[in-house]
Design a protein around this motif. Structure first.
Motif, PDB file in Angstrom:
ATOM      1  N   GLN A  11      43.700  -8.954 -17.819  1.00 10.17           N
ATOM      2  CA  GLN A  11      43.354 -10.118 -17.004  1.00 10.17           C
ATOM      3  C   GLN A  11      44.517 -10.552 -16.107  1.00 10.17           C
ATOM      4  OE1 GLN A  11      40.216 -10.434 -16.989  1.00 10.17           O
ATOM      5  NE2 GLN A  11      39.626 -12.169 -18.270  1.00 10.17           N
ATOM      6  N   ILE A  12      45.731 -10.231 -16.513  1.00  4.62           N
ATOM      7  CA  ILE A  12      46.916 -10.668 -15.768  1.00  4.62           C
ATOM      8  C   ILE A  12      46.874 -10.168 -14.329  1.00  4.62           C
ATOM      9  CG2 ILE A  12      49.435 -10.501 -15.604  1.00  4.62           C
ATOM     10  CD1 ILE A  12      49.510 -10.338 -18.651  1.00  4.62           C
ATOM     11  N   LEU A  13      46.485  -8.910 -14.129  1.00  3.89           N
ATOM     12  CA  LEU A  13      46.440  -8.339 -12.783  1.00  3.89           C
ATOM     13  C   LEU A  13      45.041  -8.385 -12.167  1.00  3.89           C
ATOM     14  CD1 LEU A  13      48.786  -5.244 -13.220  1.00  3.89           C
ATOM     15  CD2 LEU A  13      49.336  -7.481 -12.251  1.00  3.89           C
ATOM     16  N   ARG A  14      44.024  -8.465 -13.020  1.00  6.03           N
ATOM     17  CA  ARG A  14      42.645  -8.430 -12.507  1.00  6.03           C
ATOM     18  C   ARG A  14      42.341  -9.609 -11.591  1.00  6.03           C
ATOM     19  NH1 ARG A  14      37.262  -9.478 -13.990  1.00  6.03           N
ATOM     20  NH2 ARG A  14      37.854 -10.772 -15.774  1.00  6.03           N
ATOM     21  N   VAL A  15      43.010 -10.749 -11.820  1.00  7.81           N
ATOM     22  CA  VAL A  15      42.755 -11.925 -11.000  1.00  7.81           C
ATOM     23  C   VAL A  15      43.136 -11.683  -9.540  1.00  7.81           C
ATOM     24  CG1 VAL A  15      45.014 -12.958 -11.443  1.00  7.81           C
ATOM     25  CG2 VAL A  15      43.078 -14.429 -10.864  1.00  7.81           C
ATOM     26  N   TRP A  16      44.063 -10.734  -9.303  1.00  7.64           N
ATOM     27  CA  TRP A  16      44.533 -10.447  -7.939  1.00  7.64           C
ATOM     28  C   TRP A  16      43.721  -9.347  -7.251  1.00  7.64           C
ATOM     29  CZ3 TRP A  16      47.533 -13.902  -5.857  1.00  7.64           C
ATOM     30  CH2 TRP A  16      48.388 -14.665  -6.659  1.00  7.64           C
ATOM     31  N   LYS A  17      42.792  -8.724  -7.951  1.00  8.24           N
ATOM     32  CA  LYS A  17      42.035  -7.617  -7.374  1.00  8.24           C
ATOM     33  C   LYS A  17      40.860  -8.068  -6.521  1.00  8.24           C
ATOM     34  CE  LYS A  17      43.362  -4.328 -10.977  1.00  8.24           C
ATOM     35  NZ  LYS A  17      42.918  -3.406 -12.057  1.00  8.24           N
ATOM     36  N   ASN A  18      40.568  -9.337  -6.565  1.00 10.29           N
ATOM     37  CA  ASN A  18      39.480  -9.900  -5.756  1.00 10.29           C
ATOM     38  C   ASN A  18      40.075 -10.872  -4.753  1.00 10.29           C
ATOM     39  OD1 ASN A  18      37.435 -12.265  -5.286  1.00 10.29           O
ATOM     40  ND2 ASN A  18      36.164 -10.535  -5.914  1.00 10.29           N
ATOM     41  N   LYS A  19      39.719 -10.721  -3.475  1.00 10.92           N
ATOM     42  CA  LYS A  19      40.301 -11.550  -2.430  1.00 10.92           C
ATOM     43  C   LYS A  19      40.003 -13.028  -2.634  1.00 10.92           C
ATOM     44  CE  LYS A  19      40.389 -12.182   2.593  1.00 10.92           C
ATOM     45  NZ  LYS A  19      39.859 -11.712   3.904  1.00 10.92           N
ATOM     46  N   GLN A  20      38.766 -13.331  -3.019  1.00 11.51           N
ATOM     47  CA  GLN A  20      38.379 -14.734  -3.180  1.00 11.51           C
ATOM     48  C   GLN A  20      39.151 -15.403  -4.315  1.00 11.51           C
ATOM     49  OE1 GLN A  20      34.211 -15.340  -3.865  1.00 11.51           O
ATOM     50  NE2 GLN A  20      34.377 -17.558  -3.978  1.00 11.51           N
ATOM     51  N   THR A  21      39.232 -14.741  -5.470  1.00 13.91           N
ATOM     52  CA  THR A  21      39.949 -15.342  -6.589  1.00 13.91           C
ATOM     53  C   THR A  21      41.454 -15.414  -6.308  1.00 13.91           C
ATOM     54  OG1 THR A  21      40.090 -13.194  -7.718  1.00 13.91           O
ATOM     55  CG2 THR A  21      38.244 -14.646  -8.292  1.00 13.91           C
ATOM     56  N   SER A  22      41.964 -14.463  -5.523  1.00 16.38           N
ATOM     57  CA  SER A  22      43.384 -14.500  -5.149  1.00 16.38           C
ATOM     58  C   SER A  22      43.683 -15.738  -4.317  1.00 16.38           C
ATOM     59  CB  SER A  22      43.762 -13.241  -4.375  1.00 16.38           C
ATOM     60  OG  SER A  22      43.598 -12.081  -5.157  1.00 16.38           O
ATOM     61  N   ILE A  23      42.825 -16.009  -3.333  1.00 16.72           N
ATOM     62  CA  ILE A  23      43.013 -17.189  -2.483  1.00 16.72           C
ATOM     63  C   ILE A  23      42.876 -18.467  -3.301  1.00 16.72           C
ATOM     64  CG2 ILE A  23      42.037 -18.497  -0.544  1.00 16.72           C
ATOM     65  CD1 ILE A  23      41.243 -15.809   0.700  1.00 16.72           C
ATOM     66  N   GLN A  24      41.878 -18.492  -4.188  1.00 13.35           N
ATOM     67  CA  GLN A  24      41.678 -19.671  -5.035  1.00 13.35           C
ATOM     68  C   GLN A  24      42.893 -19.912  -5.924  1.00 13.35           C
ATOM     69  OE1 GLN A  24      38.032 -18.564  -7.024  1.00 13.35           O
ATOM     70  NE2 GLN A  24      36.763 -19.751  -5.611  1.00 13.35           N
ATOM     71  N   LEU A  25      43.466 -18.842  -6.450  1.00 12.01           N
ATOM     72  CA  LEU A  25      44.632 -18.967  -7.320  1.00 12.01           C
ATOM     73  C   LEU A  25      45.835 -19.507  -6.549  1.00 12.01           C
ATOM     74  CD1 LEU A  25      45.923 -18.607 -10.055  1.00 12.01           C
ATOM     75  CD2 LEU A  25      46.311 -16.197  -9.517  1.00 12.01           C
ATOM     76  N   ILE A  26      46.032 -19.043  -5.329  1.00 12.42           N
ATOM     77  CA  ILE A  26      47.143 -19.534  -4.507  1.00 12.42           C
ATOM     78  C   ILE A  26      46.956 -21.015  -4.185  1.00 12.42           C
ATOM     79  CG2 ILE A  26      48.262 -19.341  -2.252  1.00 12.42           C
ATOM     80  CD1 ILE A  26      47.661 -16.319  -2.375  1.00 12.42           C
ATOM     81  N   ILE A  27      45.735 -21.403  -3.829  1.00  6.61           N
ATOM     82  CA  ILE A  27      45.450 -22.818  -3.556  1.00  6.61           C
ATOM     83  C   ILE A  27      45.716 -23.658  -4.795  1.00  6.61           C
ATOM     84  CG2 ILE A  27      43.605 -24.484  -3.049  1.00  6.61           C
ATOM     85  CD1 ILE A  27      42.358 -22.347  -1.241  1.00  6.61           C
ATOM     86  N   PHE A  28      45.264 -23.160  -5.939  1.00  8.39           N
ATOM     87  CA  PHE A  28      45.468 -23.880  -7.182  1.00  8.39           C
ATOM     88  C   PHE A  28      46.957 -24.003  -7.507  1.00  8.39           C
ATOM     89  CE2 PHE A  28      45.692 -23.603 -11.962  1.00  8.39           C
ATOM     90  CZ  PHE A  28      45.355 -24.928 -12.185  1.00  8.39           C
ATOM     91  N   GLY A  29      47.702 -22.932  -7.263  1.00 11.64           N
ATOM     92  CA  GLY A  29      49.133 -22.956  -7.541  1.00 11.64           C
ATOM     93  C   GLY A  29      49.886 -23.956  -6.686  1.00 11.64           C
ATOM     94  N   LEU A  30      49.481 -24.085  -5.418  1.00  7.88           N
ATOM     95  CA  LEU A  30      50.189 -24.969  -4.482  1.00  7.88           C
ATOM     96  C   LEU A  30      49.693 -26.409  -4.540  1.00  7.88           C
ATOM     97  CD1 LEU A  30      50.390 -22.604  -1.374  1.00  7.88           C
ATOM     98  CD2 LEU A  30      52.176 -23.071  -3.069  1.00  7.88           C
ATOM     99  N   LEU A  31      48.378 -26.587  -4.385  1.00 10.54           N
ATOM    100  CA  LEU A  31      47.811 -27.937  -4.316  1.00 10.54           C
ATOM    101  C   LEU A  31      47.490 -28.517  -5.689  1.00 10.54           C
ATOM    102  CD1 LEU A  31      45.401 -27.556  -1.247  1.00 10.54           C
ATOM    103  CD2 LEU A  31      47.813 -28.226  -1.300  1.00 10.54           C
ATOM    104  N   GLY A  32      47.434 -27.645  -6.705  1.00 11.72           N
ATOM    105  CA  GLY A  32      47.162 -28.109  -8.053  1.00 11.72           C
ATOM    106  C   GLY A  32      48.424 -28.176  -8.879  1.00 11.72           C
ATOM    107  N   MET A  33      48.906 -27.024  -9.320  1.00  8.62           N
ATOM    108  CA  MET A  33      50.046 -26.969 -10.225  1.00  8.62           C
ATOM    109  C   MET A  33      51.314 -27.579  -9.629  1.00  8.62           C
ATOM    110  SD  MET A  33      51.296 -26.170 -13.136  1.00  8.62           S
ATOM    111  CE  MET A  33      50.027 -25.144 -13.881  1.00  8.62           C
ATOM    112  N   LEU A  34      51.729 -27.117  -8.451  1.00  4.15           N
ATOM    113  CA  LEU A  34      52.954 -27.621  -7.847  1.00  4.15           C
ATOM    114  C   LEU A  34      52.847 -29.115  -7.547  1.00  4.15           C
ATOM    115  CD1 LEU A  34      55.751 -27.277  -6.683  1.00  4.15           C
ATOM    116  CD2 LEU A  34      54.727 -26.443  -4.546  1.00  4.15           C
ATOM    117  N   ALA A  35      51.705 -29.530  -7.015  1.00  2.00           N
ATOM    118  CA  ALA A  35      51.517 -30.941  -6.676  1.00  2.00           C
ATOM    119  C   ALA A  35      51.592 -31.819  -7.928  1.00  2.00           C
ATOM    120  CB  ALA A  35      50.177 -31.136  -5.975  1.00  2.00           C
TER     121      ALA A  35
END
Length: 316
Positions: A65-89
């Motif tokens: 699962q660690i790498l599988r999340v990055w194999k889909n473009k949509q989930t990759s974008i969602q993860l980046i948004i979550f990392g910046l606007l969710g976790m970091l914020a």
């Protein structure tokens, strides 16, 4: 489920909640007594804790699962948004509130997030407004007023920057909670939160590189406090919370998770000697009561993808 597993689950969630609460107080000491930068601490905390959580996932059966999340473009974008606007914020606003005020107020203000979620889900018609919601909002408003004013309408008992950052932390946590649900259901909490921490830490590194600090000036006390914030107040606290779900009902973990603000208040007042007035204690009890009400009573939901407080996989 055997008795041993249940007792272990109870111990883990209690320790996790206490570690979260004390972690905020220890961070306050680092900011206000030792002059540690908020930017630096948030960066190093996110990077190290994120790597540790992914390392834990690596030794579990679902390591793919660690790498599988990055194999889909949509989930990759969602993860980046979550990392910046969710976790970091969430992490930055919470720590900034502590830096300008104290851990007790910052933690209690962040726990206004469920009220913001209630308002959002009702407005979006994802949930129905209930009597519980009305009581919850009233407890939050009364508690916040008493906490921030100590009962006086003429002056604030908490610096305005701490209040602003604290409220923003609640907003960020509300977004974090709502946005994370689909990703966590698909890939698991350790993977999503671990990567989100690394994304947030890398992004903040461009503003404050983690190596840009005079480590030679660190004494043993600073190193111990930093280790506690990163290992116990972040990585172990989150891991213990997730592991407790293996042997406890989600509602039980949410209920015992309310020990976090209590731990933050008690350690801020009795360890750091921050004065708390009678009405501030009363306001704190109102907000903790609101948290207990949310944990004990399940509200009706209209849409399947609505936020579920019992499935939350977040914290400080």
């Amino acid at each position: 489920m055997n008795t041993y597993s249940r007792k272990l689950g109870l111990l883990l969630v209690i320790l996790g909640a206490i570690f979260w609460g004390i972690g905020g107080t220890v961070s306050q000491k680092l900011f206000q007594q030792f002059g540690i930068s908020v930017n630096w601490l948030v960066t190093i905390r996110l990077l190290l804790a994120g790597i540790a959580l992914l390392a834990i996932q690596f030794f579990k059966k679902e390591r793919s699962q660690i790498l599988r999340v990055w194999k889909n473009k949509q989930t990759s974008i969602q993860l980046i948004i979550f990392g910046l606007l969710g976790m970091l914020a969430v992490q930055y606003t919470y720590m900034a509130s502590i830096s300008h005020g104290n851990a007790a107020v910052a933690t209690l203000l962040q726990y206004l997030a469920p009220v913001m979620i209630i308002i959002y889900t009702v407005f979006r018609r994802q949930a129905v407004l209930t009597g519980q919601d009305v009581i919850t909002v009233c407890l939050a408003l009364i508690g916040s007023f008493l906490l921030l004013t100590n009962g006086s309408i003429s002056k604030l008992s908490v610096p305005m920057p701490a209040i602003i950052w604290g409220v923003l932390s609640g907003v960020a946590l509300a977004f974090y909670t709502l946005y994370a649900v689909p990703l966590i259901k698909q890939f698991g909490s350790l993977v999503i939160v671990g990567w989100a921490m690394i994304i947030g830490g890398v992004a903040l590194s461009f503003i404050h590189p983690p190596w840009r600090i005079h480590i030679a000036t660190f004494n043993f006390e600073i190193v111990m406090y930093l280790s506690f914030v990163i290992q116990f107040g972040t990585m172990l606290a989150f891991w213990f919370y997730i592991e407790s779900l293996q042997s406890l009902e989600p509602k039980e973990t949410s209920l015992l998770g309310s020990l976090e603000p209590l731990a933050a208040v008690l350690t801020t007042v009795f360890w750091l000697k921050v004065p708390f007035g009678f009405f501030q204690w009363l306001g704190s009890l109102c907000i903790i009561g609101m948290i207990l009400l949310l944990a004990l009573v399940k509200k009706p939901v209209l849409k399947e993808n609505s936020s579920n407080y019992d499935e939350k996989a977040f914290h400080n």
